[in-house]
Write a protein that holds these residues in place. Structure first.
Motif, mmCIF file in Angstrom:
data_model
loop_
_atom_site.group_PDB
_atom_site.id
_atom_site.type_symbol
_atom_site.label_atom_id
_atom_site.label_comp_id
_atom_site.label_asym_id
_atom_site.label_seq_id
_atom_site.Cartn_x
_atom_site.Cartn_y
_atom_site.Cartn_z
ATOM 1 N N ALA A 187 0.841 -1.198 0.000
ATOM 2 C CA ALA A 187 0.000 0.000 0.000
ATOM 3 C C ALA A 187 0.879 1.251 0.000
ATOM 4 O O ALA A 187 0.574 2.244 -0.673
ATOM 5 N N ASP A 188 1.968 1.200 0.726
ATOM 6 C CA ASP A 188 2.935 2.298 0.734
ATOM 7 C C ASP A 188 3.527 2.483 -0.674
ATOM 8 O O ASP A 188 3.548 3.598 -1.215
ATOM 9 N N GLY A 189 3.969 1.391 -1.272
ATOM 10 C CA GLY A 189 4.548 1.485 -2.628
ATOM 11 C C GLY A 189 3.538 2.019 -3.637
ATOM 12 O O GLY A 189 3.890 2.777 -4.545
ATOM 13 N N TYR A 190 2.284 1.637 -3.448
ATOM 14 C CA TYR A 190 1.210 2.155 -4.301
ATOM 15 C C TYR A 190 1.092 3.670 -4.130
ATOM 16 O O TYR A 190 1.038 4.426 -5.092
ATOM 17 N N GLY A 191 1.076 4.103 -2.858
ATOM 18 C CA GLY A 191 0.948 5.533 -2.568
ATOM 19 C C GLY A 191 2.097 6.348 -3.140
ATOM 20 O O GLY A 191 1.916 7.503 -3.528
ATOM 21 N N ARG A 192 3.275 5.757 -3.216
ATOM 22 C CA ARG A 192 4.438 6.465 -3.770
ATOM 23 C C ARG A 192 4.374 6.553 -5.282
ATOM 24 O O ARG A 192 5.188 7.236 -5.901
ATOM 25 N N THR A 193 3.460 5.793 -5.867
ATOM 26 C CA THR A 193 3.396 5.727 -7.327
ATOM 27 C C THR A 193 2.183 6.464 -7.872
ATOM 28 O O THR A 193 2.243 7.043 -8.954
ATOM 29 N N ARG A 194 1.084 6.450 -7.098
ATOM 30 C CA ARG A 194 -0.124 7.128 -7.564
ATOM 31 C C ARG A 194 -0.119 8.623 -7.207
ATOM 32 O O ARG A 194 -1.077 9.327 -7.496
ATOM 33 N N HIS A 195 0.948 9.101 -6.553
ATOM 34 C CA HIS A 195 1.127 10.530 -6.296
ATOM 35 C C HIS A 195 -0.129 11.204 -5.763
ATOM 36 O O HIS A 195 -0.837 11.900 -6.481
ATOM 37 N N ALA A 230 5.257 4.530 6.134
ATOM 38 C CA ALA A 230 4.492 5.512 5.357
ATOM 39 C C ALA A 230 4.366 6.817 6.145
ATOM 40 O O ALA A 230 4.473 7.911 5.589
ATOM 41 N N PHE A 231 4.169 6.698 7.456
ATOM 42 C CA PHE A 231 4.051 7.895 8.286
ATOM 43 C C PHE A 231 5.375 8.663 8.303
ATOM 44 O O PHE A 231 5.402 9.885 8.138
ATOM 45 N N ALA A 232 6.460 7.949 8.489
ATOM 46 C CA ALA A 232 7.772 8.611 8.556
ATOM 47 C C ALA A 232 8.071 9.356 7.261
ATOM 48 O O ALA A 232 8.583 10.471 7.285
ATOM 49 N N GLU A 233 7.735 8.736 6.136
ATOM 50 C CA GLU A 233 8.160 9.292 4.847
ATOM 51 C C GLU A 233 7.001 9.942 4.087
ATOM 52 O O GLU A 233 7.079 10.123 2.868
ATOM 53 N N ASN A 264 10.652 7.659 -11.209
ATOM 54 C CA ASN A 264 10.015 7.711 -9.897
ATOM 55 C C ASN A 264 10.791 6.776 -8.972
ATOM 56 O O ASN A 264 10.600 5.571 -8.992
ATOM 57 N N PHE A 265 11.676 7.379 -8.192
ATOM 58 C CA PHE A 265 12.606 6.582 -7.389
ATOM 59 C C PHE A 265 12.171 6.534 -5.930
ATOM 60 O O PHE A 265 11.771 7.545 -5.361
ATOM 61 N N THR A 266 12.259 5.344 -5.362
ATOM 62 C CA THR A 266 11.963 5.178 -3.936
ATOM 63 C C THR A 266 13.070 4.423 -3.252
ATOM 64 O O THR A 266 13.466 3.334 -3.688
ATOM 65 N N THR A 267 13.575 5.000 -2.194
ATOM 66 C CA THR A 267 14.357 4.224 -1.245
ATOM 67 C C THR A 267 13.967 4.704 0.142
ATOM 68 O O THR A 267 13.770 5.897 0.359
ATOM 69 N N GLN A 268 13.804 3.747 1.045
ATOM 70 C CA GLN A 268 13.373 4.129 2.392
ATOM 71 C C GLN A 268 14.600 4.496 3.225
ATOM 72 O O GLN A 268 14.888 3.882 4.246
ATOM 73 N N LEU A 269 15.296 5.556 2.781
ATOM 74 C CA LEU A 269 16.568 5.922 3.410
ATOM 75 C C LEU A 269 16.357 6.476 4.818
ATOM 76 O O LEU A 269 17.260 6.431 5.650
ATOM 77 N N TYR A 270 15.172 6.975 5.097
ATOM 78 C CA TYR A 270 14.900 7.524 6.429
ATOM 79 C C TYR A 270 14.347 6.440 7.372
ATOM 80 O O TYR A 270 14.953 6.123 8.390
ATOM 81 N N LEU A 305 5.827 -4.301 -5.601
ATOM 82 C CA LEU A 305 4.580 -4.939 -6.034
ATOM 83 C C LEU A 305 3.424 -3.927 -5.973
ATOM 84 O O LEU A 305 2.580 -3.863 -6.882
ATOM 85 N N GLY A 306 3.411 -3.121 -4.925
ATOM 86 C CA GLY A 306 2.405 -2.058 -4.843
ATOM 87 C C GLY A 306 2.525 -1.083 -6.001
ATOM 88 O O GLY A 306 1.514 -0.610 -6.544
ATOM 89 N N ALA A 307 3.758 -0.798 -6.398
ATOM 90 C CA ALA A 307 3.968 0.094 -7.546
ATOM 91 C C ALA A 307 3.459 -0.552 -8.834
ATOM 92 O O ALA A 307 2.939 0.135 -9.726
ATOM 93 N N CYS A 308 3.617 -1.861 -8.937
ATOM 94 C CA CYS A 308 3.067 -2.570 -10.117
ATOM 95 C C CYS A 308 1.558 -2.363 -10.191
ATOM 96 O O CYS A 308 0.997 -2.130 -11.265
ATOM 97 N N ILE A 309 0.908 -2.463 -9.028
ATOM 98 C CA ILE A 309 -0.545 -2.284 -8.986
ATOM 99 C C ILE A 309 -0.906 -0.868 -9.432
ATOM 100 O O ILE A 309 -1.793 -0.662 -10.275
ATOM 101 N N ALA A 310 -0.201 0.114 -8.882
ATOM 102 C CA ALA A 310 -0.472 1.513 -9.204
ATOM 103 C C ALA A 310 -0.176 1.818 -10.672
ATOM 104 O O ALA A 310 -0.949 2.498 -11.349
ATOM 105 N N GLN A 311 0.939 1.305 -11.156
ATOM 106 C CA GLN A 311 1.340 1.585 -12.535
ATOM 107 C C GLN A 311 0.312 0.998 -13.525
ATOM 108 O O GLN A 311 -0.017 1.618 -14.535
#
Lengths: 597, 597
Positions: free
Chosen positions: B58-66, B90-93, B414-420, B432-438
């Motif tokens: 769900a987080d990966g989806y949220g990062r992709t559906r902007h 998701a809350f942190a980032e 659209n790059f994601t890394t959970q660096l924080y 996988l969430g990004a696949c769903i969103a894409q």
């Protein structure tokens, strides 16, 4: 004054209790702490694939070492929260567990430094909230210590260890990065940790024991009803002595199956309200004295709230209170009371016990299945013979935890099913935790050799499957019956038998899992059985027997996706009737229009 | 008045936002709710192997559906807590996410009925604490609604959806079992959900925009420094317009890599304090106006707290405040201010920009490796060419998230890394969430075709590996580079390079995973490469190319276990020097004896 680093002290102290293994995952806030595990001779680290699985394993360990907590180490925040559901299960079901969390250093927390793994405070997006995670786990622990004061390190650790043991619940120790090397006097290791379950007023314990004994002596149709908190709070030996001395008809619950030896002449069955075998509810509820030890009175452990025991016949021995008919004594742990009771018990004053035969307990319902191997057949006829004394048996939440009640266990089986907390995915890593504990028991000559036998569903196995790798990596040899019934059958029983959400990823090659996860070829044995003939010939085969205790055995058992144990069907029916009524009454009370549920 | 059931209303409302997929796991407190997903045309259910993985997705989806949240449904307690670490990330980032939890019915909660999945209250072991879980997730959400009042169902749902969107943070909706069928007026669907980011005082926004523009016009060496909250709060188009119109040297951070198009003539590099490429820190820190959009000023995103930007040159645009030099405006979201600023921007008043060339930015360090394929070579030379515009790229916490900074991205990645937050195991289910969103983006014609490319470590892959099954079950075709470097190399870099706790389960057969997890033979492509020649020939091969977007591709890339990206080594060195000093100063302040850390 001779000192050792806090890290070494902590793990030495844990090891002094008899704990030889620590589980968890490394992270940058706990690695310098983990180093100290290797400073303690005889203490071993077992790395897991993820933290939830490690917490489940710590729970399974705690259920097997009877009193000693499983110890899981995670890193701050990310690892800590991943593990929290595992800790929740231990809290719900009274399992001792120690969760050690490596946190940022004290200055990093005090000065609110914006470290990775933190979250901001909701009210203050300028600063990380270094204490948020500690607040989050508060509802699932009985005690905790943040080791931020060098003067109280030893006493704080001891306080947590003692409280976990006394209450048989999870506790947390938070270790800031900069405290790992803080000095602790070596002499603090000399006083043993006080592992004892005591009450503040021993005379009150005595008085209570006498009161209960008087009630027992005066009763005409007494029964013993032993539940899971009796096992969790280490009273099995006492309870079996009570059973054997009184000869009263004795019952377990579904949560506590096997706690009263099922081959005992006094074992009369599992009481689960109206959903027990015929004759059981009558025998319990007609009794004029039910000695109920360690109850968890939850929906699935009371036949959907159909436990009808009159308070005026009920004595409850609970870790938080003792209740004798209408008198309740709070903050009294039952264990010292039961000890006193057993010392004072005078068999000559006991009423004559009814024989189990006289209770006319019925037989389980045989449920037909579209598949050759039915749940009824599998558990009642095959597993009753397969399970041996001293086995540690785990039944996953799902059809396994209902079906297995048709098995008759031999004596001294240590059975676990998370029938109350019911977190699916628990059983596989918990069984791995039991493997760890059982190895310790054998190495320390604390008890007989016992196997670990796991009944796992296909859907639940997917939750935590990667720990098969940890099983063979560490040379453990459990026997796993993986029930392949094409999805979440327990959910199909409750709602949506053909709903898409009750399907799971199809076509997993269960027999290939060990190999794919890198297990050495001689470390496992896998077989699939789809018919009764295949299953029976497997169980009897020399090949299968030869692997017992020598290899991890995974048997894929094909069952029908709608083969629902009779207890589960009855539970669902019972709850659905109850809930319809509650929902209707409540919505009426709220002034809502009547509606379909 | 025409009504529909709450369950249908809830999912219809979600679908109205443009969301076509819901993820999660079934449980007995959410199944009647899940039924309603299937009542909404065009809405689809994607079941996961476990809840943590679903939350990550769900987080990966949220990062992709902007802007649109991923929606994850779990069951009360056990599923809810399993997911909580995913929500924490998701809350942190600042990722929008909606966690819907099916809870016991209102009467069951009000009358404290002892349902399964509950925990007792620590203070009251007689009763379950039905609100404990709701308290536990409070620190990781920006809003929540317990739907216990039939009169406010629609408004409560809308409030949560609007707040999640506005704040780009997770929110919770708790749905009691007996409320699923409660009637909601159909007419409530007619007013659109108010998806808008606004501030209470538009005139103040205007005033701020003018103030910032004046500062920009007056500056001599301005730079733009765009960080991850700029991406999360949907300002990419605006920021790229700002970059293109001002022509100022523009920087991303390591968290926000690719946010400023790296092929833009104005892109000058990634600013990460003292750990940036040569010339970057000087260019940023010598500037007399740093327009810093959406910063997360955490340790790993500031080169270990070596971000030295003078407040008197610094303008911060943040979702919670705007800061212009020494003046700070709280509770002002930057997005409306930036919109106003862009409308008012007068290019003729802008100072002449320094060219990127004039800044003399250096090159990455080449790190040698004992293996033929080194991190330096892999990311800098191979992945710079492999990654295409519009790709959704995920780099797992570990060497991948440091190594990938040596890649030069094309535009619109659209790059994601959970660096924080840095929860290992996140990246695979998030991809996988990004696949769903894409897939939704393409089906709804909202944007160009974009691939999903994942860089995953061996240790982290083990945390969440089972979702490979969910990938192929749903026909997704990401490209996964699984770095096999024999353990937790990022941890080895930080501490204990040869410590046993940094080893992982050995000898996984990564190429067999899809097959073992039941993937149809034509749904995946797997290959292992150990040499540069193998890697290069693979990338160029027709076979590999032909699978692009047609099959899930898993490439196992063998690297050395001590091949540590230069940025990671530098980060560790920097933090270790800092922390030693902090720890020492702090323990001195506390009056403790000096000690080794």
């Amino acid at each position: 004054m001779a000192t050792i680093p806090l890290g070494t002290f902590l793990f030495q102290r844990i090891h002094q209790l008899g704990i030889d293994n620590i589980v968890g995952c490394p992270g940058d806030f706990n690695m310098t702490l983990l180093d100290h595990i290797f400073n303690v001779e005889g203490l071993n680290w077992i790395g897991f694939c993820n933290e939830l699985n490690a917490a489940y394993a710590a729970d399974g360990y705690g259920r097997t070492r009877h009193g000693l907590p499983g110890v899981v180490v995670t890193t701050y925040g990310v690892g800590e929260l991943s593990a929290i559901n595992g800790v929740g299960g231990a809290f719900a079901e009274h399992v001792p567990l120690l969760h050690i969390v490596g946190t940022p250093a004290r200055p990093e927390m005090e000065y609110k430094m914006w470290m990775h793994h933190t979250i901001p405070s909701s009210a203050d997006f300028d600063n990380p909230d270094h204490h948020a995670y500690m607040r989050m786990s508060a509802p699932v622990r009985c005690c905790s210590a943040l080791l931020d004061n060098v003067d109280t390190l030893a006493s704080e650790i001891d306080r947590v260890l003692e409280t976990i043991y006394h209450r048989s619940l999870p506790g947390y120790i938070f270790v800031p990065l900069d405290i790992v090397m803080a000095p602790v006097p070596v002499s603090k290791l000399e006083t043993p940790v006080r592992l004892a379950v005591t009450n503040p007023d021993p005379e009150a314990d005595d008085m209570l024991a006498i009161k209960i004994l008087d009630a027992i002596y005066a009763s005409k149709k007494p029964v013993i009803l032993a539940d899971i908190l009796a096992r969790r709070h280490m009273s099995r030996k006492l309870v079996m002595e009570l059973v054997n001395q009184t000869k009263f008809p004795s019952f377990s619950t579904d949560l506590a199956k096997g706690f009263v030896d099922e081959d005992s002449p006094y074992f009369a069955g599992q009481y689960n309200g109206r959903l027990s075998l015929p004759g059981v509810a009558e025998a319990v509820e007609d009794s004029d004295l039910v000695l109920n030890i360690g109850p968890i009175i939850s929906d699935s452990n009371t036949g959907g709230f159909t436990r009808f025991i009159d308070d005026k016949h009920l004595i409850i021995l609970h870790p938080a209170y003792v209740k004798v008919f209408d008198e309740r004594y709070d903050d009294v742990h039952f264990l010292p009371v039961l000890e006193k009771l057993m010392k004072r018990l005078d068999p000559s004053k006991l009423p004559a016990a009814r024989s189990v035969e006289s209770l006319n307990i019925g037989e389980p319902v045989e449920v037909k299945s579209a598949a050759d191997i039915s749940t009824s057949y599998f558990y009642r006829y095959i597993m009753s013979n397969f399970i041996k004394p001293y086995d540690n048996v785990f039944a996953e939440s799902g059809t396994a935890q209902y079906g297995i009640n048709d098995s008759k266990f031999p004596h001294s089986v240590n059975f676990t099913t998370q029938l109350y907390y019911s977190s699916i995915g628990f059983a596989l890593p918990a069984a791995l935790g039991a493997c760890i504990a059982q190895r310790e028991i054998e190495q320390q000559n604390l008890g007989p050799k016992g196997r670990v036998v796991l009944f796992e569903g296909d859907g639940s196995s997917m939750m935590t499957i990667q720990e098969l790798a940890t099983i063979t990596r560490n040379g453990f040899c459990p026997t796993i019956f993986l029930i392949n019934n094409s999805g979440y059958t327990i959910e199909r029983a409750i709602h949506g038998p053909h709903a898409r959400y009750n399907d799971i990823c199809p076509d997993w090659k269960y027999l290939e899992l060990f190999k794919t996860f890198g297990a050495p070829e001689d470390s496992y044995y896998c077989k699939k059985v789809s018919t009764r003939a295949e299953l029976e010939s497997l169980i009897e085969s020399e090949e299968f027997k030869a692997c017992d205790g020598k290899k991890a055995r995974l048997i894929e058992v094909v069952m029908d996706k709608l083969d629902i144990p009779w207890r589960l069907s009855a539970q669902v029916k019972q709850m659905s009737e109850h809930t319809k009524k509650w929902f209707y009454d409540y919505s009426k009370k709220m002034g809502e229009e009547p509606r379909e549920i």
